[in-house]
Design an enzyme around this catalytic site. Structure first.
Site, mmCIF file in Angstrom:
data_model
loop_
_atom_site.group_PDB
_atom_site.id
_atom_site.type_symbol
_atom_site.label_atom_id
_atom_site.label_comp_id
_atom_site.label_asym_id
_atom_site.label_seq_id
_atom_site.Cartn_x
_atom_site.Cartn_y
_atom_site.Cartn_z
ATOM 1 C CG HIS A 345 -1.812 1.221 1.290
ATOM 2 N ND1 HIS A 345 -3.084 1.258 0.741
ATOM 3 C CD2 HIS A 345 -1.597 2.451 1.815
ATOM 4 C CE1 HIS A 345 -3.608 2.453 0.944
ATOM 5 N NE2 HIS A 345 -2.725 3.193 1.592
ATOM 6 C CD GLU A 346 1.455 3.519 3.720
ATOM 7 O OE1 GLU A 346 1.524 4.581 3.080
ATOM 8 O OE2 GLU A 346 0.491 3.248 4.461
ATOM 9 C CG HIS A 349 0.266 6.206 -0.972
ATOM 10 N ND1 HIS A 349 -0.860 6.796 -1.502
ATOM 11 C CD2 HIS A 349 -0.118 5.639 0.209
ATOM 12 C CE1 HIS A 349 -1.881 6.596 -0.673
ATOM 13 N NE2 HIS A 349 -1.467 5.892 0.355
ATOM 14 C CD GLU A 368 -4.584 7.257 1.288
ATOM 15 O OE1 GLU A 368 -4.421 6.051 0.995
ATOM 16 O OE2 GLU A 368 -3.716 7.932 1.875
ATOM 17 C CE1 TYR A 420 -6.163 4.739 3.154
ATOM 18 C CE2 TYR A 420 -7.884 6.170 4.011
ATOM 19 C CZ TYR A 420 -6.548 5.866 3.856
ATOM 20 O OH TYR A 420 -5.602 6.683 4.405
#
Length: 557
Positions: A345-346, A349, A368, A420
């Site tokens: 996930h991170e 980004h 998001e 999200y």
């Protein structure tokens, strides 16, 4: 990264809402003068364009105190004559931090403080096209993070050997919680130098590439990191600990990508196994989104004493070396335990948040929704399309439908945490309607190329998808981003006809939908007006495809 979903994450959702900086008053959100100063492009910001920062900071863990300077290089966009008594520049720094001095061309400048905004009175003429610098000196005990990263600031922790373990996190709250800057997302600095002075037995890891380490006479060390690409303020970080490093080179779409991993000394063996998800992530996301956006600055994973954050080229990690989200599967399907949530996930980004960045946090869904959706694309790349769909559908149990996903503009207000799972479901549905996987992939890759290293509005992203797909999704965006209603596919059988329409939705909602009628798959194009077709079977069974986040209602007369 901000909060996630479901009842087990209620505390996180509370933290997410708290960051909105609004005061609830009889169901209405009331914003303050400080919210406007933080969230709007004030005239004291609009006349100048950021070019370069040199953030030079000394960290004193014993006193939880920092001090230093930030050199701000800028170009002049508009005439700002000192004769008009409005030659002021806004620099932001939050309480209890203090600005002690500001200089330009060696001359000390006067400034006034209005809450978290400082207005600096310039004395030199500011001509259009000129490139100038100010140096801002600052010091203080920055806000200590209560529950990082949702309530951010400085995390002053110790590792299990008693050594200092320190990190920053500040999305939403703002980078000005610890260093002075132009704290609005619309204007990203083009490059910067980050110099961090730490005790001699510790290492600092920040963004970009390490240029040098200088041993100081007092026994401390200064780490100099250079970021050669544009970077948003909250993406700037410092991470201090008893780190060890290992590395690899990923053979990517743009050639060799240096991947560096910084972890606490005792976790090296765990990290060498768990961080195998990093090159897997790069392979999947370069396939879906195009080249990793920061080859010049490398890719790093850095262990921190909180869950994690998407700091540019310095992604932070605190997922306890577990698959899933701290060992949990957010989808409840099993697929969420196939990967380390924070790594995937991170790092996602890096494309959606760091490469493509919102201009206003009200459009945080651009970060998001796409990054939450990227989790399913990772699953699809390695486990197939059906598995990815199961993950998306499973995560819907975390949707709250409490407030709209888009927040209020110009007051630093982010919308619902539904950005999200609900945002990801919206994108998943749009893909279904486009019904062309090659085109959908080209849209995702094209978006990262078209808006490469740019700040954007949510509307720009919506318009791009509309244009590239050839389909007008405006009412779909309006439905899922600006309301809390779940559309209802309402249908009935009467007098030899099958009637259907959308209800509980925005005006003229017109999303096509895939259904099965008596087990036979077909597409319908309902609107808010009733449509009908003849039928000879009064007992038809109608099922809306699970890929669509809608409900159904059979009107029986």
């Amino acid at each position: 990264m901000k909060n996630y979903f479901g009842s087990i994450f209620t505390a996180f959702l509370i933290g997410f809402t708290a960051n909105a900086q609004g005061l609830l008053n009889k169901g209405e959100t009331v914003f303050t003068h400080q919210d406007t100063l933080r969230g709007s492009i004030t005239k004291e910001r609009a006349w100048w364009d950021l070019k370069y920062y040199h953030l030079d900071v000394k960290v004193n863990p014993k006193e939880k105190f920092i001090s230093g300077s930030n050199t701000v290089r800028y170009s002049v966009l508009k005439n700002y004559s000192i004769l008009k008594n409005n030659s002021k520049m806004q620099i932001d720094l939050q309480e209890p931090m203090q600005i002690s001095k500001v200089t330009q061309d060696g001359k000390e400048l006067k400034f006034e403080r209005d809450g978290n905004a400082f207005f600096i009175q310039l004395t030199a003429e500011q001509k259009i096209g000129d490139t100038k610098e100010i140096v801002v000196y600052f010091e203080g005990k920055p806000k200590e993070a209560v529950r990082a990263p949702w309530d951010g600031g400085f995390s002053w922790k110790k590792d299990k050997n008693g050594k200092d373990f320190i990190a920053t996190s500040c999305q939403g709250l703002g980078a000005s919680v610890w260093w002075p800057n132009k704290d609005h997302m619309y204007d990203e600095v083009e490059n910067m130098l980050i110099s961090v002075n730490v005790p001699g037995d510790l290492t600092d890891v920040s963004n970009g590439r390490l240029q040098s380490v200088k041993k100081e006479k007092d026994g401390t060390k200064t780490f100099n990191w250079y970021v050669s690409n544009p970077i948003n303020n909250y993406g700037v970080n410092i991470n201090i600990g008893d780190y060890v490093n290992f590395s690899e080179v990923y053979k990517g779409e743009k050639g060799d990508l240096d991947c560096n991993y910084y972890v606490l000394r005792d976790n090296l063996t765990l990290a060498k196994e768990q961080f195998k998800d990093a090159p897997k992530m790069l392979k999947a996301f370069e396939n879906w989104f195009g080249p990793y956006p920061w080859y010049e600055d490398s890719y790093k994973l850095v262990e921190v004493p909180y869950l994690g954050m998407e700091h540019q080229s310095s992604v932070t990690y605190g997922n306890q070396y577990k698959n899933g989200y701290l060992g949990r599967d957010l989808s409840g399907t099993g697929w969420g335990l196939k990967f380390d949530f924070i790594i995937i996930h991170e790092s996602g980004h890096e494309w959606f948040a760091n490469n493509i960045t919102y201009k206003d946090i009200a459009d945080m869904w651009v970060h998001e929704s796409f990054t939450n959706y990227s989790e399913s694309l990772f699953i699809e790349y390695y486990y197939g399309k059906d598995a990815a769909a199961e993950y998306i559908i499973g995560c819907r149990k975390n949707i709250q439908n409490d407030t709209p996903i888009i927040g209020h503009y110009d007051v630093n207000n982010e919308g619902s945490g539904d950005m999200y799972p609900k945002g990801a479901s919206m994108l998943h549905m749009i893909r279904q309607v486009i019904n062309d996987d090659a085109k959908w992939k080209s849209i995702l890759r094209g978006m990262n190329k078209t808006f490469y290293h740019q700040t954007v509005t949510g509307k720009q992203i919506q318009d791009y998808i509309n244009e590239q797909s050839g389909i007008n999704f405006n009412r779909v965006f309006a439905q899922y981003l600006t309301t809390t209603q779940i559309p209802v596919f309402e249908y009935m059988f009467k007098n030899g006809t099958f009637g259907y329409h959308w209800t509980n939705c925005v005006a003229k909602f017109d999303m096509p939908v895939r259904v099965k009628i008596n087990g036979v798959e077909t597409w319908l194009k309902p609107t808010t007006e009733w449509q009908s077709e003849k039928t000879t079977n009064e007992d038809r069974k109608v099922e809306v495809d699970k890929d669509f986040y809608v409900t159904t209602s059979n009107i029986i007369e």
